[in-house]
Design a protein around this motif. Structure first.
Motif, PDB file in Angstrom:
ATOM      1  N   ASP A   8       9.129  -1.520   6.093  1.00 29.55           N
ATOM      2  CA  ASP A   8       7.809  -1.132   6.579  1.00 29.55           C
ATOM      3  C   ASP A   8       7.837   0.337   6.978  1.00 29.55           C
ATOM      4  O   ASP A   8       8.888   0.880   7.348  1.00 29.55           O
ATOM      5  N   TYR A   9       6.704   0.989   6.894  1.00 33.28           N
ATOM      6  CA  TYR A   9       6.567   2.356   7.393  1.00 33.28           C
ATOM      7  C   TYR A   9       5.088   2.596   7.684  1.00 33.28           C
ATOM      8  O   TYR A   9       4.207   1.899   7.172  1.00 33.28           O
ATOM      9  N   HIS A  10       4.814   3.572   8.513  1.00 32.66           N
ATOM     10  CA  HIS A  10       3.432   3.872   8.886  1.00 32.66           C
ATOM     11  C   HIS A  10       2.834   4.849   7.876  1.00 32.66           C
ATOM     12  O   HIS A  10       3.395   5.913   7.609  1.00 32.66           O
ATOM     13  N   LEU A  11       1.686   4.473   7.322  1.00 36.66           N
ATOM     14  CA  LEU A  11       0.996   5.339   6.374  1.00 36.66           C
ATOM     15  C   LEU A  11      -0.462   5.498   6.802  1.00 36.66           C
ATOM     16  O   LEU A  11      -1.228   4.532   6.781  1.00 36.66           O
ATOM     17  N   PRO A  12      -0.882   6.702   7.175  1.00 40.78           N
ATOM     18  CA  PRO A  12      -2.301   6.919   7.483  1.00 40.78           C
ATOM     19  C   PRO A  12      -3.155   6.617   6.250  1.00 40.78           C
ATOM     20  O   PRO A  12      -2.810   7.003   5.123  1.00 40.78           O
ATOM     21  N   GLU A  13      -4.254   5.926   6.449  1.00 38.83           N
ATOM     22  CA  GLU A  13      -5.110   5.534   5.323  1.00 38.83           C
ATOM     23  C   GLU A  13      -5.627   6.746   4.560  1.00 38.83           C
ATOM     24  O   GLU A  13      -5.892   6.669   3.356  1.00 38.83           O
ATOM     25  N   THR A  14      -5.735   7.875   5.242  1.00 42.12           N
ATOM     26  CA  THR A  14      -6.250   9.085   4.592  1.00 42.12           C
ATOM     27  C   THR A  14      -5.321   9.601   3.502  1.00 42.12           C
ATOM     28  O   THR A  14      -5.731  10.425   2.681  1.00 42.12           O
ATOM     29  N   LEU A  15      -4.062   9.149   3.488  1.00 38.13           N
ATOM     30  CA  LEU A  15      -3.106   9.614   2.474  1.00 38.13           C
ATOM     31  C   LEU A  15      -3.097   8.734   1.222  1.00 38.13           C
ATOM     32  O   LEU A  15      -2.367   9.026   0.276  1.00 38.13           O
ATOM     33  N   ILE A  16      -3.879   7.658   1.200  1.00 35.13           N
ATOM     34  CA  ILE A  16      -3.972   6.808   0.008  1.00 35.13           C
ATOM     35  C   ILE A  16      -4.923   7.478  -0.967  1.00 35.13           C
ATOM     36  O   ILE A  16      -6.127   7.602  -0.710  1.00 35.13           O
ATOM     37  N   LEU A 157      -8.382  -1.268 -11.476  1.00 36.21           N
ATOM     38  CA  LEU A 157      -7.745  -0.456 -10.449  1.00 36.21           C
ATOM     39  C   LEU A 157      -7.214  -1.344  -9.329  1.00 36.21           C
ATOM     40  O   LEU A 157      -7.781  -2.399  -9.036  1.00 36.21           O
ATOM     41  N   PRO A 158      -6.137  -0.937  -8.677  1.00 33.84           N
ATOM     42  CA  PRO A 158      -5.603  -1.728  -7.560  1.00 33.84           C
ATOM     43  C   PRO A 158      -6.584  -1.779  -6.412  1.00 33.84           C
ATOM     44  O   PRO A 158      -7.469  -0.921  -6.279  1.00 33.84           O
ATOM     45  N   PRO A 159      -6.457  -2.790  -5.543  1.00 33.60           N
ATOM     46  CA  PRO A 159      -7.469  -3.011  -4.497  1.00 33.60           C
ATOM     47  C   PRO A 159      -7.580  -1.893  -3.476  1.00 33.60           C
ATOM     48  O   PRO A 159      -8.613  -1.787  -2.813  1.00 33.60           O
ATOM     49  N   TYR A 160      -6.560  -1.052  -3.337  1.00 33.16           N
ATOM     50  CA  TYR A 160      -6.658   0.024  -2.347  1.00 33.16           C
ATOM     51  C   TYR A 160      -7.425   1.231  -2.883  1.00 33.16           C
ATOM     52  O   TYR A 160      -7.689   2.176  -2.150  1.00 33.16           O
ATOM     53  N   ILE A 161      -7.799   1.228  -4.174  1.00 35.66           N
ATOM     54  CA  ILE A 161      -8.684   2.265  -4.722  1.00 35.66           C
ATOM     55  C   ILE A 161     -10.087   1.675  -4.755  1.00 35.66           C
ATOM     56  O   ILE A 161     -10.339   0.687  -5.444  1.00 35.66           O
ATOM     57  N   LYS A 162     -10.989   2.263  -4.015  1.00 37.57           N
ATOM     58  CA  LYS A 162     -12.323   1.688  -3.828  1.00 37.57           C
ATOM     59  C   LYS A 162     -13.304   2.251  -4.857  1.00 37.57           C
ATOM     60  O   LYS A 162     -13.435   3.470  -5.000  1.00 37.57           O
ATOM     61  N   ARG A 163     -13.967   1.338  -5.567  1.00 39.36           N
ATOM     62  CA  ARG A 163     -15.008   1.699  -6.516  1.00 39.36           C
ATOM     63  C   ARG A 163     -16.150   0.700  -6.404  1.00 39.36           C
ATOM     64  O   ARG A 163     -15.923  -0.501  -6.220  1.00 39.36           O
ATOM     65  N   ASP A 164     -17.389   1.172  -6.556  1.00 38.08           N
ATOM     66  CA  ASP A 164     -18.536   0.284  -6.635  1.00 38.08           C
ATOM     67  C   ASP A 164     -18.654  -0.248  -8.053  1.00 38.08           C
ATOM     68  O   ASP A 164     -18.296   0.438  -9.022  1.00 38.08           O
ATOM     69  N   TYR A 341       1.789  14.168   1.579  1.00 33.15           N
ATOM     70  CA  TYR A 341       1.749  13.808   0.158  1.00 33.15           C
ATOM     71  C   TYR A 341       0.675  12.736  -0.043  1.00 33.15           C
ATOM     72  O   TYR A 341       0.300  12.025   0.893  1.00 33.15           O
ATOM     73  N   ARG A 342       0.194  12.628  -1.278  1.00 32.86           N
ATOM     74  CA  ARG A 342      -0.770  11.582  -1.644  1.00 32.86           C
ATOM     75  C   ARG A 342       0.007  10.359  -2.137  1.00 32.86           C
ATOM     76  O   ARG A 342       0.923  10.496  -2.938  1.00 32.86           O
ATOM     77  N   PHE A 343      -0.406   9.177  -1.680  1.00 33.90           N
ATOM     78  CA  PHE A 343       0.375   7.963  -1.921  1.00 33.90           C
ATOM     79  C   PHE A 343      -0.295   7.036  -2.942  1.00 33.90           C
ATOM     80  O   PHE A 343      -1.504   7.071  -3.173  1.00 33.90           O
ATOM     81  N   PHE A 344       0.555   6.198  -3.533  1.00 36.80           N
ATOM     82  CA  PHE A 344       0.207   5.083  -4.419  1.00 36.80           C
ATOM     83  C   PHE A 344      -0.228   5.559  -5.818  1.00 36.80           C
ATOM     84  O   PHE A 344       0.166   6.632  -6.244  1.00 36.80           O
ATOM     85  N   SER A 345      -1.029   4.771  -6.507  1.00 40.02           N
ATOM     86  CA  SER A 345      -1.216   4.919  -7.957  1.00 40.02           C
ATOM     87  C   SER A 345      -1.674   6.304  -8.389  1.00 40.02           C
ATOM     88  O   SER A 345      -1.160   6.870  -9.355  1.00 40.02           O
ATOM     89  N   TYR A 346      -2.666   6.858  -7.714  1.00 43.39           N
ATOM     90  CA  TYR A 346      -3.185   8.184  -8.068  1.00 43.39           C
ATOM     91  C   TYR A 346      -2.531   9.282  -7.232  1.00 43.39           C
ATOM     92  O   TYR A 346      -3.014  10.416  -7.207  1.00 43.39           O
TER      93      TYR A 346
END
Length: 353
Positions: A8-16, A157-164, A341-346
């Motif tokens: 586990d590690y702490h990741l601010p949501e703004t970095l996703i 897209l993975p669920p942490y990337i938000k799209r309408d 740094y920017r995290f995850f898929s993108y």
């Protein structure tokens, strides 16, 4: 080392990262030494300066299927469907053009057998069965199913990337796909490869780096969280892979000559390591890969890897921890968070060697 909370590690949501970088190779690159833990902050377009002329770069050439569909049930309720096994042996086709796939369905309530879902351009899906959270669905298309899916399907897209649902899909269709994608069948991109451009590949070739490709169709298991406290009890979903005779020969020659095999992404790592024999050679062939790599695993093929930053408590974070050491990897992640740094898929990338 085997407790889930150890990863586990702490990741601010703004970095996703919600969108890709302006240019594929404009992402940042954290260069990590897995032996001493040294970290250097670079840009991805520096890659040709960092790899050795003798390296063999192995990529995953799977192509993401636009298999997410938005429609409505005959009762009028909205339904979202994701095809899980397009392009693999799991799908079947009948003589009248009907396709049968395993799918996920998101709706206000579970879709019962016989439920029909209507999509754009006359595409209709009928639920046949529901087992262990997975639906068996028959599709009826007026004309070519493949062409229709290409027009109305959306990138999964993975669920942490938000799209309408009504948001244009054009950028994701282009950028959630590697430039070397060839064989359609994945429900998620091998995201470490998203940073590559034709120019970077040309620069690597000019330096002397050779390239080979494996295929692993990234499947539903990539989104399934680890739900056991002792990670050794976790079981991976299997995914279809293929290694050509040419790629096997390239990998085996590199190992014989003492040259490095640099895997692009955890999918390439798992494919090579799953196929590897005890003598350290890789045979050609295809099958289903269910290899779970976590600390204690002894790597037979991969000498260095390029990867993105992964979710806390994920099997992917466990894999890179097996390669570089858990403490070294978590320190690098904390440094990446500190440096924003920017995290995850993108997000941004890491070179571990």
């Amino acid at each position: 080392m085997y407790a889930l909370n150890d990863y586990d590690y702490h990741l601010p949501e703004t970095l996703i990262a919600q969108t890709p970088a302006g240019q594929r190779d404009a992402s940042r690159l954290l260069h990590l030494s897995r032996h001493g833990g040294a970290i250097v902050h670079r840009q991805f377009h520096d890659l040709a300066q960092l790899l050795m002329p003798s390296d063999l770069l192995v990529v995953n050439d799977t192509r993401v299927v636009p298999g997410r569909l938005h429609g409505h049930k005959e009762t009028g309720g909205k339904a979202e469907l994701l095809i899980l096994d397009y392009g693999t042996s799991g799908a079947t086709e009948t003589g009248n053009g009907q396709r049968v796939y395993h799918c996920l369905i998101k709706a206000s309530k579970q879709a019962a057998a016989g439920t029909r879902i209507h999509f754009a351009e006359g595409l209709v899906a009928e639920v046949r069965d529901f087992v262990d959270g997975i639906y068996t669905v028959a599709f009826f298309a007026p004309g070519s199913f493949d062409a229709l899916l290409g027009r109305i399907g959306r990138m999964p897209l993975p669920p942490y990337i938000k799209r309408d649902a009504d948001q244009p899909d054009d950028t994701d269709r282009a950028r959630y796909q590697t430039v070397y994608a060839r064989h359609q069948g994945a429900i998620a991109a091998p995201t470490a490869g998203l940073h590559f451009t034709g120019e970077i590949l040309d620069a690597l070739r000019r330096k002397g780096v050779t390239t080979a490709a494996v295929t692993l169709h990234v499947g539903y298991g990539t989104f399934v969280p680890v739900r056991v406290e002792d990670i050794r009890r976790h079981r991976m979903h299997d995914e279809w892979y293929s290694i050509s005779a040419e790629t096997a020969a390239q990998v085996n020659q590199a190992k014989t000559e003492g040259r490095r095999v640099v895997a692009v992404g955890t999918t390439s790592v798992r494919t090579l390591e799953y196929a590897a024999r005890k003598d350290g050679r890789v045979p050609s062939g295809s099958g289903r890969c269910d290899l779970f790599i976590y600390p204690g695993y002894r790597f037979r093929i991969v000498d260095a890897m390029i990867t993105n930053f992964h979710l806390p408590k994920s099997t992917l974070l466990m894999l890179v921890s097996a390669f570089a050491g858990r403490e070294t990897m978590l320190h690098a992640y904390h440094e990446a968070v500190r440096e924003r740094y920017r995290f995850f898929s993108y997000g941004d990338a890491m070179l571990i060697e």
